[in-house]
Design a protein around this motif. Structure first.
Motif, PDB file in Angstrom:
ATOM      1  N   GLU A   1       0.827  -1.207   0.000  1.00  0.00           N
ATOM      2  CA  GLU A   1       0.000   0.000   0.000  1.00  0.00           C
ATOM      3  C   GLU A   1       0.862   1.259   0.000  1.00  0.00           C
ATOM      4  OE1 GLU A   1      -3.623   2.113   2.566  1.00  0.00           O
ATOM      5  OE2 GLU A   1      -2.841   0.147   3.161  1.00  0.00           O
ATOM      6  N   ALA A   2       1.988   1.208   0.708  1.00  0.00           N
ATOM      7  CA  ALA A   2       2.881   2.371   0.776  1.00  0.00           C
ATOM      8  C   ALA A   2       3.828   2.441  -0.415  1.00  0.00           C
ATOM      9  CB  ALA A   2       3.686   2.320   2.071  1.00  0.00           C
ATOM     10  N   ASP A   3       3.772   1.446  -1.295  1.00  0.00           N
ATOM     11  CA  ASP A   3       4.704   1.346  -2.422  1.00  0.00           C
ATOM     12  C   ASP A   3       6.147   1.416  -1.914  1.00  0.00           C
ATOM     13  OD1 ASP A   3       5.474   1.034  -5.072  1.00  0.00           O
ATOM     14  OD2 ASP A   3       5.443   3.192  -5.488  1.00  0.00           O
ATOM     15  N   ALA A   4       6.416   0.628  -0.879  1.00  0.00           N
ATOM     16  CA  ALA A   4       7.730   0.605  -0.240  1.00  0.00           C
ATOM     17  C   ALA A   4       8.336  -0.787  -0.349  1.00  0.00           C
ATOM     18  CB  ALA A   4       7.606   0.994   1.236  1.00  0.00           C
ATOM     19  N   GLY A   5       9.655  -0.840  -0.342  1.00  0.00           N
ATOM     20  CA  GLY A   5      10.329  -2.120  -0.222  1.00  0.00           C
ATOM     21  C   GLY A   5      10.136  -2.683   1.175  1.00  0.00           C
ATOM     22  N   LEU A   6      10.393  -3.982   1.326  1.00  0.00           N
ATOM     23  CA  LEU A   6      10.214  -4.639   2.617  1.00  0.00           C
ATOM     24  C   LEU A   6      11.357  -5.609   2.863  1.00  0.00           C
ATOM     25  CD1 LEU A   6       8.431  -5.269   5.131  1.00  0.00           C
ATOM     26  CD2 LEU A   6       7.303  -7.026   3.747  1.00  0.00           C
ATOM     27  N   GLY A   7      11.995  -5.477   4.034  1.00  0.00           N
ATOM     28  CA  GLY A   7      13.060  -6.390   4.420  1.00  0.00           C
ATOM     29  C   GLY A   7      12.957  -6.711   5.899  1.00  0.00           C
ATOM     30  N   PHE A   8      13.543  -7.840   6.290  1.00  0.00           N
ATOM     31  CA  PHE A   8      13.488  -8.314   7.668  1.00  0.00           C
ATOM     32  C   PHE A   8      14.906  -8.420   8.232  1.00  0.00           C
ATOM     33  CE2 PHE A   8       9.595  -9.530   5.712  1.00  0.00           C
ATOM     34  CZ  PHE A   8       8.633  -9.593   6.714  1.00  0.00           C
ATOM     35  N   VAL A   9      15.042  -8.099   9.514  1.00  0.00           N
ATOM     36  CA  VAL A   9      16.322  -8.165  10.208  1.00  0.00           C
ATOM     37  C   VAL A   9      16.102  -8.934  11.508  1.00  0.00           C
ATOM     38  CG1 VAL A   9      18.201  -6.854  11.269  1.00  0.00           C
ATOM     39  CG2 VAL A   9      17.044  -5.946   9.227  1.00  0.00           C
ATOM     40  N   LEU A  10      16.823 -10.031  11.709  1.00  0.00           N
ATOM     41  CA  LEU A  10      16.640 -10.854  12.896  1.00  0.00           C
ATOM     42  C   LEU A  10      17.058 -10.105  14.155  1.00  0.00           C
ATOM     43  CD1 LEU A  10      15.891 -13.728  13.931  1.00  0.00           C
ATOM     44  CD2 LEU A  10      18.339 -14.281  13.758  1.00  0.00           C
ATOM     45  N   GLU A  11      16.216 -10.200  15.173  1.00  0.00           N
ATOM     46  CA  GLU A  11      16.569  -9.687  16.503  1.00  0.00           C
ATOM     47  C   GLU A  11      16.586 -10.864  17.476  1.00  0.00           C
ATOM     48  OE1 GLU A  11      17.720  -6.757  17.051  1.00  0.00           O
ATOM     49  OE2 GLU A  11      16.964  -5.463  15.455  1.00  0.00           O
TER      50      GLU A  11
END
Length: 336
Positions: A276-286
């Motif tokens: 919806e935001a037209d943004a990329g998406l990435g994940f970072v482990l915590e």
């Protein structure tokens, strides 16, 4: 998904019975080995200049020297060995890679997930704490902006502990929106609702301190009613999820009740918000310290991007969460 992974992260040894151990990454790798569509990328270590963009140079010199001298107990919880500094640079480099690939358009089955350790979200500008030495997500966010790849970055931290480091680093800046859903009163004791940012950062910090016992419906409602509207209005170029899995109902060091399926439901929401935001998406482990539940939850995130539709929560939002949500609305958060 594509997973950032570097063997140097295994060399950070924390000692017998420490919950943040190399076995966390080994368990995740074992679980993912049974799934298709998994790729691994050994990204470059973060350059020191990227680290000092968010951390005090004196602190960086001190922790480097501490590790070079053999390490030891930095504090009661945060343990280093000689290899810890290289591991921390490797973890930060994986986070930078995740942001870079998300900004480059990698999505769907190519969505990036940085599997680095030591984790980062407790590391403040001039100190290590809470198992963390370098603030991986903060380094990635600042590098993306400083390199001209992004104007704005949004970070959702769903680790059960408040990410005080990310919170503090970006508290007075307007180009990074930090949102945290965490257990109220748990270490490090920060993350109050009325902490909303200051100066240029006023209104770009969202803290959702849920009481113990909250689970899937409460977390999903927090994302639906607050994180989503706030992030879409902020219009980020990339969204990073500081993905700790210690709010799991079977994690040994928290009292939350999120299920493995619940992490899948949260993941679908973040995917939809990014779209919806037209943004990329990435994940970072915590965090995440039950080896089986950590591995199952990371695998669930992968499966969402491989086509799985997780079961939606069927329980009602708890009264203890509803009160927090009312307070957030009083602060002006929510539907825009």
């Amino acid at each position: 998904m594509n997973f950032g992974y570097h063997e140097d992260c295994l060399d950070h040894q924390t000692g017998y019975r420490h919950p943040e151990s190399p076995d966390r990454l080994r368990a995740i790798r074992r679980s993912l080995s049974r799934k298709h569509g998994v790729g691994y990328v050994a990204a470059d270590h973060a350059p020191e200049s990227a680290v000092t963009a968010v951390h005090d140079a004196g602190y960086v010199s001190a922790i480097k020297e501490f590790c070079a001298d053999g390490g030891g107990d930095w504090d009661d919880d945060t343990v280093a060995v000689e290899a810890t500094w290289d591991a921390a640079l490797a973890a930060a480099g994986q986070a930078m890679w995740a942001a870079e690939r998300a900004l480059a358009g990698d999505d769907g089955r190519d969505t990036p997930f940085a599997l680095g350790r030591p984790p980062g979200h407790h590391a403040v500008e001039a100190d290590a704490m809470g198992f963390c030495f370098v603030n991986n997500a903060a380094v990635a966010a600042r590098a993306a902006i400083d390199d001209g790849e992004a104007d704005r970055v949004a970070i959702l931290d769903w680790d059960v502990h408040h990410g005080n480091g990310i919170h503090d680093i970006f508290y007075d800046t307007g180009d990074v929106y930090y949102a945290s859903i965490h257990e109220d009163g748990l270490y490090p004791g920060s993350g109050d609702i009325d902490e909303t940012g200051e100066g240029e950062g006023e209104g770009t910090t969202l803290n959702v301190p849920l009481l113990p016992g909250c689970g899937d419906a409460d977390y999903c409602a927090a994302i639906d009613d607050f994180v989503g509207p706030e992030f879409v209005a902020f219009d980020p170029d990339v969204i990073l999820v500081s993905a700790g899995f210690d709010a799991h109902r079977h994690d040994p060091i928290s009292r939350m009740r999120v299920s493995t399926e619940g992490y899948g439901a949260m993941t679908t929401r973040m995917r939809d918000i990014a779209d919806e935001a037209d943004a990329g998406l990435g994940f970072v482990l915590e965090g995440g310290y039950g080896l089986d539940t950590l591995a199952e939850s990371v695998t669930m995130v992968h499966e969402v991007f491989d086509g799985r539709e997780p079961v939606e929560p069927d329980e009602e939002v708890k009264d203890r969460a509803t009160k927090v949500f009312a307070d957030l609305r009083d602060q002006g958060f929510g539907e825009k």
